[in-house]
Design a protein around this motif. Structure first.
Motif, short mmCIF file in Angstrom:
data_model
loop_
_atom_site.label_atom_id
_atom_site.label_comp_id
_atom_site.label_asym_id
_atom_site.label_seq_id
_atom_site.Cartn_x
_atom_site.Cartn_y
_atom_site.Cartn_z
N THR A 1 0.85 -1.19 0.00
CA THR A 1 0.00 0.00 0.00
C THR A 1 0.88 1.24 0.00
OG1 THR A 1 -0.06 0.17 2.42
CG2 THR A 1 -1.71 -1.25 1.38
N THR A 2 0.29 2.36 -0.34
CA THR A 2 1.06 3.62 -0.27
C THR A 2 1.46 3.92 1.17
OG1 THR A 2 -1.04 4.84 -0.20
CG2 THR A 2 0.04 4.64 -2.33
N ARG A 3 0.66 3.44 2.11
CA ARG A 3 1.01 3.61 3.53
C ARG A 3 2.30 2.84 3.86
NH1 ARG A 3 -1.64 5.52 7.85
NH2 ARG A 3 -3.56 5.72 6.63
N ASP A 4 2.45 1.65 3.27
CA ASP A 4 3.67 0.86 3.47
C ASP A 4 4.89 1.62 2.96
OD1 ASP A 4 2.29 -1.36 4.51
OD2 ASP A 4 1.96 -2.19 2.49
N ILE A 5 4.75 2.20 1.77
CA ILE A 5 5.86 2.93 1.16
C ILE A 5 6.21 4.16 1.98
CG2 ILE A 5 6.60 4.22 -0.89
CD1 ILE A 5 4.72 2.34 -2.52
N ALA A 6 5.19 4.92 2.35
CA ALA A 6 5.42 6.13 3.14
C ALA A 6 6.05 5.79 4.48
CB ALA A 6 4.10 6.87 3.35
N GLY A 7 5.57 4.72 5.11
CA GLY A 7 6.11 4.33 6.40
C GLY A 7 7.58 3.93 6.30
N ALA A 8 7.94 3.19 5.23
CA ALA A 8 9.34 2.79 5.03
C ALA A 8 10.24 4.00 4.80
CB ALA A 8 9.44 1.82 3.86
N ALA A 9 9.65 5.07 4.23
CA ALA A 9 10.42 6.30 3.98
C ALA A 9 10.37 7.26 5.16
CB ALA A 9 9.88 7.00 2.73
N GLY A 10 9.61 6.91 6.19
CA GLY A 10 9.48 7.79 7.36
C GLY A 10 8.65 9.01 7.06
N MET A 11 7.62 8.86 6.22
CA MET A 11 6.76 9.99 5.84
C MET A 11 5.29 9.62 6.05
SD MET A 11 8.59 11.05 2.26
CE MET A 11 10.38 11.11 2.11
N SER A 12 4.44 10.62 5.85
CA SER A 12 3.00 10.37 5.92
C SER A 12 2.53 9.86 4.57
CB SER A 12 2.26 11.66 6.27
OG SER A 12 2.34 12.57 5.18
N PRO A 13 1.43 9.09 4.53
CA PRO A 13 0.92 8.58 3.25
C PRO A 13 0.67 9.68 2.22
CG PRO A 13 -0.15 7.47 5.07
CD PRO A 13 0.68 8.58 5.67
N HIS B 1 4.64 11.74 -6.27
CA HIS B 1 4.41 10.74 -7.32
C HIS B 1 2.91 10.60 -7.55
CE1 HIS B 1 8.62 9.52 -7.41
NE2 HIS B 1 8.59 9.54 -6.10
N ARG B 2 2.50 10.40 -8.79
CA ARG B 2 1.08 10.34 -9.11
C ARG B 2 0.39 9.12 -8.50
NH1 ARG B 2 1.09 11.82 -15.58
NH2 ARG B 2 1.95 13.93 -15.38
N SER B 3 1.12 8.02 -8.43
CA SER B 3 0.49 6.78 -7.98
C SER B 3 1.55 5.76 -7.59
CB SER B 3 -0.40 6.20 -9.08
OG SER B 3 0.42 5.82 -10.19
N LYS B 4 1.09 4.69 -6.99
CA LYS B 4 1.96 3.56 -6.69
C LYS B 4 2.50 2.96 -7.98
CE LYS B 4 0.13 -0.37 -5.39
NZ LYS B 4 -0.49 -1.50 -4.67
N GLU B 5 1.66 2.92 -9.01
CA GLU B 5 2.09 2.37 -10.30
C GLU B 5 3.19 3.21 -10.91
OE1 GLU B 5 2.28 1.89 -14.62
OE2 GLU B 5 1.57 3.67 -13.56
N GLU B 6 3.15 4.53 -10.73
CA GLU B 6 4.22 5.38 -11.27
C GLU B 6 5.55 5.06 -10.59
OE1 GLU B 6 4.29 9.94 -12.34
OE2 GLU B 6 4.96 9.69 -10.28
N LEU B 7 5.51 4.78 -9.31
CA LEU B 7 6.73 4.39 -8.61
C LEU B 7 7.30 3.10 -9.21
CD1 LEU B 7 5.65 5.16 -4.95
CD2 LEU B 7 7.73 6.04 -6.01
#
Length: 209
Positions: free
Chosen positions: A32-44, A51-57
């Motif tokens: 989830t985008t929450r997983d990505i944000a959490g791993a980066a130490g940021m808010s969702p 980034h426009r979307s998870k798919e863009e990443l």
């Protein structure tokens, strides 16, 4: 002169690195985008700011990784005009690339179906570029009489598959280092295309005199 990345660029890079970790652990659809944000130490919300979307990443990771793989093959071929030396160099470099970048490489090869049609077309173009480099190499070796293989196109596909599969099983705490794997795969590449490798400098077991 070294250019310091802007804060926005640094944040985007951090999110990409976090996405690599998340996708490799959970897969694209399980992340989830929450997983990505959490791993980066940021808010969702930070994900959508940069980034426009998870798919863009996923697309950015795929584009960068495939471009690096293509550059690796081209650089290896450029080291010598000799097809035999080229195939050994490509076998070694492509193998070492997939060992060093095994986490990203697993994403590149197992999450392609999650890309949009437009993004998949861009990645397919890069993958075609890699395939073309390998096919040209094997074809040139056969034409020069230094490779002996009944199906150059299939040999080129097998050559690519050798390197790609490393990402599936390689572990940093495993039995072999990237250098050991590179040496072994250089020899495998030579055998695969039916090359006379007796004079190849740097081949395991070879002598330069």
């Amino acid at each position: 002169m070294t250019t310091t990345p802007s804060r926005a660029e640094a944040t985007r890079a951090r999110l990409l690195e976090a996405a690599v970790v998340a996708f490799s652990e959970k897969g694209f659809h399980g992340t989830t985008t929450r997983d990505i944000a959490g791993a980066a130490g940021m808010s969702p919300a930070a994900v959508y700011v940069h980034h426009r979307s998870k798919e863009e990443l996923l697309f950015l990771i795929s584009r960068q990784g495939h471009q690096q793989a293509l550059d690796t093959v081209r650089a290896a071929r450029a080291r010598t005009p000799d097809p035999v030396g080229q195939v050994a160099a490509v076998g070694r470099a492509f193998a070492e690339f997939h060992a060093h970048h095994h986490t990203v490489a697993r994403i590149l090869n197992y999450e392609l179906a999650a890309l949009s049609e437009e993004h998949r077309a861009t990645i397919d173009e890069l993958r075609t570029g890699i395939d073309r480099e390998l096919r040209d190499l094997v074809r040139e070796g056969v034409a020069a009489g230094v490779f002996d293989t009944p199906d150059p196109a299939l040999a080129a596909t097998a050559l690519a598959s050798l390197g790609i599969d490393i990402a599936r099983w390689y572990r940093e705490d495993g039995e072999w280092t990237p250098t050991q794997i590179g040496d072994y795969y250089a020899d495998l590449a030579l055998r695969l295309v039916g090359a006379d490798a007796s004079g190849v400098s740097g081949r395991p077991g070879s002598s330069s005199c």
